[in-house]
Design an enzyme around this catalytic site. Structure first.
Site, PDB file in Angstrom:
ATOM      1  CG  ASN A 226     -33.475  22.372 -17.365  1.00  0.00           C
ATOM      2  OD1 ASN A 226     -34.100  21.604 -16.641  1.00  0.00           O
ATOM      3  ND2 ASN A 226     -34.067  23.131 -18.272  1.00  0.00           N
TER       4      ASN A 226
ATOM      5  CB  SER B 194     -30.208  24.348 -24.437  1.00  0.00           C
ATOM      6  OG  SER B 194     -31.035  25.398 -24.003  1.00  0.00           O
TER       7      SER B 194
ATOM      8  CG  HIS C  87     -30.465  29.281 -17.281  1.00  0.00           C
ATOM      9  ND1 HIS C  87     -29.332  28.788 -17.893  1.00  0.00           N
ATOM     10  CD2 HIS C  87     -31.483  28.493 -17.705  1.00  0.00           C
ATOM     11  CE1 HIS C  87     -29.648  27.762 -18.665  1.00  0.00           C
ATOM     12  NE2 HIS C  87     -30.954  27.558 -18.554  1.00  0.00           N
TER      13      HIS C  87
HETATM   14  P1  5GP Z   1     -32.025  25.548 -20.677  1.00  0.00           P
HETATM   15  O1  5GP Z   1     -32.556  24.649 -21.759  1.00  0.00           O
HETATM   16  O2  5GP Z   1     -30.528  25.778 -20.842  1.00  0.00           O
HETATM   17  O3  5GP Z   1     -32.418  25.173 -19.299  1.00  0.00           O
HETATM   18  O4  5GP Z   1     -32.745  26.953 -20.906  1.00  0.00           O
HETATM   19  C1  5GP Z   1     -32.283  27.915 -21.775  1.00  0.00           C
HETATM   20  C2  5GP Z   1     -33.446  28.828 -22.057  1.00  0.00           C
HETATM   21  O5  5GP Z   1     -32.934  30.014 -22.634  1.00  0.00           O
HETATM   22  C3  5GP Z   1     -34.475  28.260 -23.034  1.00  0.00           C
HETATM   23  O6  5GP Z   1     -35.732  28.196 -22.403  1.00  0.00           O
HETATM   24  C4  5GP Z   1     -34.448  29.248 -24.206  1.00  0.00           C
HETATM   25  O7  5GP Z   1     -35.727  29.477 -24.722  1.00  0.00           O
HETATM   26  C5  5GP Z   1     -33.858  30.490 -23.575  1.00  0.00           C
HETATM   27  N1  5GP Z   1     -33.106  31.338 -24.478  1.00  0.00           N
HETATM   28  C6  5GP Z   1     -32.115  30.939 -25.329  1.00  0.00           C
HETATM   29  N2  5GP Z   1     -31.617  32.003 -25.979  1.00  0.00           N
HETATM   30  C7  5GP Z   1     -32.286  33.098 -25.507  1.00  0.00           C
HETATM   31  C8  5GP Z   1     -32.202  34.496 -25.788  1.00  0.00           C
HETATM   32  O8  5GP Z   1     -31.410  34.958 -26.608  1.00  0.00           O
HETATM   33  N3  5GP Z   1     -33.050  35.310 -25.103  1.00  0.00           N
HETATM   34  C9  5GP Z   1     -33.934  34.840 -24.180  1.00  0.00           C
HETATM   35  N4  5GP Z   1     -34.728  35.736 -23.564  1.00  0.00           N
HETATM   36  N5  5GP Z   1     -34.041  33.527 -23.885  1.00  0.00           N
HETATM   37  C10 5GP Z   1     -33.228  32.677 -24.553  1.00  0.00           C
END
Ligand code: 5GP
Ligand code: ZN
Length: 114
Positions: free
Chosen positions: A87, A95, A100
């Protein structure tokens, strides 16, 4: 990026369920899994997102994909199938501003994604 949550995980300051690591990348379970297998693969070095990586990508992109595929094999979804997701930016649903790759598996994925 002192306060970045994924940098803090990479430094071991925030606990995470680490599943694999390499010299450039770390893989750990997502806190809020969207599939039976939901692992995040991050560079241990901070990058906001894909667009910032530039020439460093010559080493970084294969490292991220290598570790993602290693996780897929290790976690037993290589044969049944899986999805890798990156993403990027607000329209892309990013987010956490630390690059990642999501590794999703263990269920049938739908297309198109939401
Ligand atoms: P994005 O929405 O940016 O593609 O994905 C971010 C991801 O990071 C989300 O799926 C969310 O659940 C995960 N995430 C956010 N904070 C943490 C954290 O402190 N630990 C872990 N293991 N995952 C996290
Ligand atoms: Zn970071």
């Amino acid at each position: 990026m002192i306060d970045c949550v994924f940098c803090r995980i990479a430094r071991g300051e925030i606990p995470a369920r680490v599943v694999a690591r390499s010299d450039l990348a770390l893989a750990f379970h997502d806190l809020n899994p969207q599939a039976p297998l939901h692992v995040l693969v991050i560079p241990t070095e901070h990058w906001n997102g894909a667009n910032e990586v530039g020439p460093a990508g010559a080493r970084l992109w294969p490292a991220l994909l290598d570790l993602a595929v290693q996780v897929v094999r290790q976690e037993g979804v290589a044969d049944s199938g899986y999805r890798l997701v990156l993403n990027s930016g607000s329209d892309g649903g990013q987010s956490v501003a630390h690059l990642h790759v999501h590794v999703l598996g263990g269920r049938r994925m739908t297309w198109p994604p939401g």
